[in-house]
Enzyme design. Structure first.
Site, PDB file in Angstrom:
ATOM      1  N   PRO A   2       0.830  -1.199   0.000  1.00  0.00           N
ATOM      2  CA  PRO A   2       0.000   0.000   0.000  1.00  0.00           C
ATOM      3  C   PRO A   2       0.874   1.261   0.000  1.00  0.00           C
ATOM      4  CG  PRO A   2      -0.776  -1.578   1.634  1.00  0.00           C
ATOM      5  CD  PRO A   2       0.539  -2.090   1.135  1.00  0.00           C
ATOM      6  N   GLU A   3       0.468   2.238  -0.807  1.00  0.00           N
ATOM      7  CA  GLU A   3       1.224   3.479  -0.943  1.00  0.00           C
ATOM      8  C   GLU A   3       0.431   4.615  -0.306  1.00  0.00           C
ATOM      9  OE1 GLU A   3       2.634   3.789  -5.035  1.00  0.00           O
ATOM     10  OE2 GLU A   3       2.615   1.603  -5.219  1.00  0.00           O
ATOM     11  N   HIS A  93      -6.357 -13.986   8.914  1.00  0.00           N
ATOM     12  CA  HIS A  93      -4.948 -13.665   9.130  1.00  0.00           C
ATOM     13  C   HIS A  93      -4.757 -12.534  10.156  1.00  0.00           C
ATOM     14  CE1 HIS A  93      -4.371 -16.250   5.701  1.00  0.00           C
ATOM     15  NE2 HIS A  93      -5.073 -15.439   4.933  1.00  0.00           N
ATOM     16  N   ARG A 112       1.220 -12.316   4.828  1.00  0.00           N
ATOM     17  CA  ARG A 112       2.621 -12.728   4.689  1.00  0.00           C
ATOM     18  C   ARG A 112       3.465 -12.390   5.918  1.00  0.00           C
ATOM     19  NH1 ARG A 112       4.388 -10.670  -1.221  1.00  0.00           N
ATOM     20  NH2 ARG A 112       6.304 -11.737  -0.588  1.00  0.00           N
ATOM     21  N   LYS A 155      21.866  13.903  -9.485  1.00  0.00           N
ATOM     22  CA  LYS A 155      21.619  12.507  -9.122  1.00  0.00           C
ATOM     23  C   LYS A 155      21.756  11.604 -10.346  1.00  0.00           C
ATOM     24  CE  LYS A 155      20.389  13.432  -4.826  1.00  0.00           C
ATOM     25  NZ  LYS A 155      20.248  14.906  -4.903  1.00  0.00           N
TER      26      LYS A 155
END
Length: 276
Positions: A2-3, A93, A112, A155
């Site tokens: 998730p962002e 879970h 997980r 960069k």
């Protein structure tokens, strides 16, 4: 993982249900996901406290308790932070269950088991390296065009990998980086220092747009992501690049290419995002 749009959606969907509620008990089903303090101290710091405020920083969900303890949750790949009403079934879970004073539960679930959770005093927050090192977020006052130009300058490497680094811009992940690079017309293999001033201005606008659109759509659901009450996002229906390798570009019709950049699957249009 998730962002920023997903975490913001989770925060907003949880707030009406758990803000102001007291945590009467804590059930530890998998205590190894607690990273600080010890499981016993974790329960001691939280039990009996009310949830005063919900915050989000980058990809971290933060619950501020009455005793000024910060419950910090990092969902990582498959974690979920969800509300279960008094009559709702247990969430699959479930790893840590916070029993609330109205009979409901706030649940940290994780298929997980890669997610992490902390109960920190304010002076301990710097111990969470990923949290302490976060850069400015899209849509924030600190995320300006000039800031983006400055961090791109000098960069090397690939711009796709650069935009994934949370110490430069917090909250972006694989989905929204592919999206903003597509909308800005920037090839993911270019170096950050090759981006011109005009391109940086467009990229800044595109980063803000994809994050805002993701939030408005309730996030992106492909597999595990759910909001705080179990709902799916719909932004997967509006993606231009991510997950569309081998399909026609929605702008020009060219077949989208899928490559790996820094070990991450990356989709781009070879015509709209030419390598300069």
């Amino acid at each position: 993982m998730p962002e920023m749009p997903e975490l913001e959606t989770i925060k907003r969907s949880l707030e009406p249900h758990i803000k102001g509620r007291r945590i009467d008990d804590v059930e530890l089903l998998l205590s190894r996901q607690i990273k600080h303090p010890s499981p016993e101290e974790f329960v001691s710091r939280i039990k009996g406290q009310r949830i005063r405020e919900l915050q989000r920083r980058g990809k971290y969900l933060i619950l501020v308790l009455d005793n000024h303890i910060f419950l910090v949750i990092h969902l990582r790949m498959s974690g979920q932070a969800c509300y279960c009403g008094p009559n709702d079934s247990d969430r699959k879970h479930s790893r840590i269950i916070f029993h609330l004073d109205d009979g409901a539960r706030f649940v940290f679930a994780d298929t997980r088991t890669l997610g992490t959770i902390y109960a920190m005093r304010e002076d301990e927050l710097s111990m969470i390296n990923g949290l302490a090192e976060l850069g400015p977020e899209p849509l924030s006052d600190d995320f300006t065009i000039e800031y983006l130009k400055d961090v791109l300058s000098g960069k090397k490497g690939k711009i796709k990998s650069f935009l994934l680094k949370q110490n430069y811009i917090a909250g972006l992940g694989n989905i929204y980086v592919d999206e903003c690079l597509f909308l800005a017309g920037i090839n993911p293999l270019r170096t950050p220092d090759s981006v011109t001033g005009a391109e940086a201005k467009k990229l800044h606008a595109c980063i803000n747009k994809v994050i805002e659109d993701g939030i408005n759509d309730g996030g992106t659901t492909f597999r595990d992501y759910r909001d705080g009450v179990g709902g799916k996002g719909s932004h997967q229906n509006n993606l231009y690049a991510y997950g569309r390798g081998g399909q026609p570009c929605r702008k020009c019709g060219t077949i989208m290419e899928k490559i790996k950049v820094g070990g991450r699957g990356t989709v781009y249009c070879p015509k709209c995002q030419k390598l300069k």
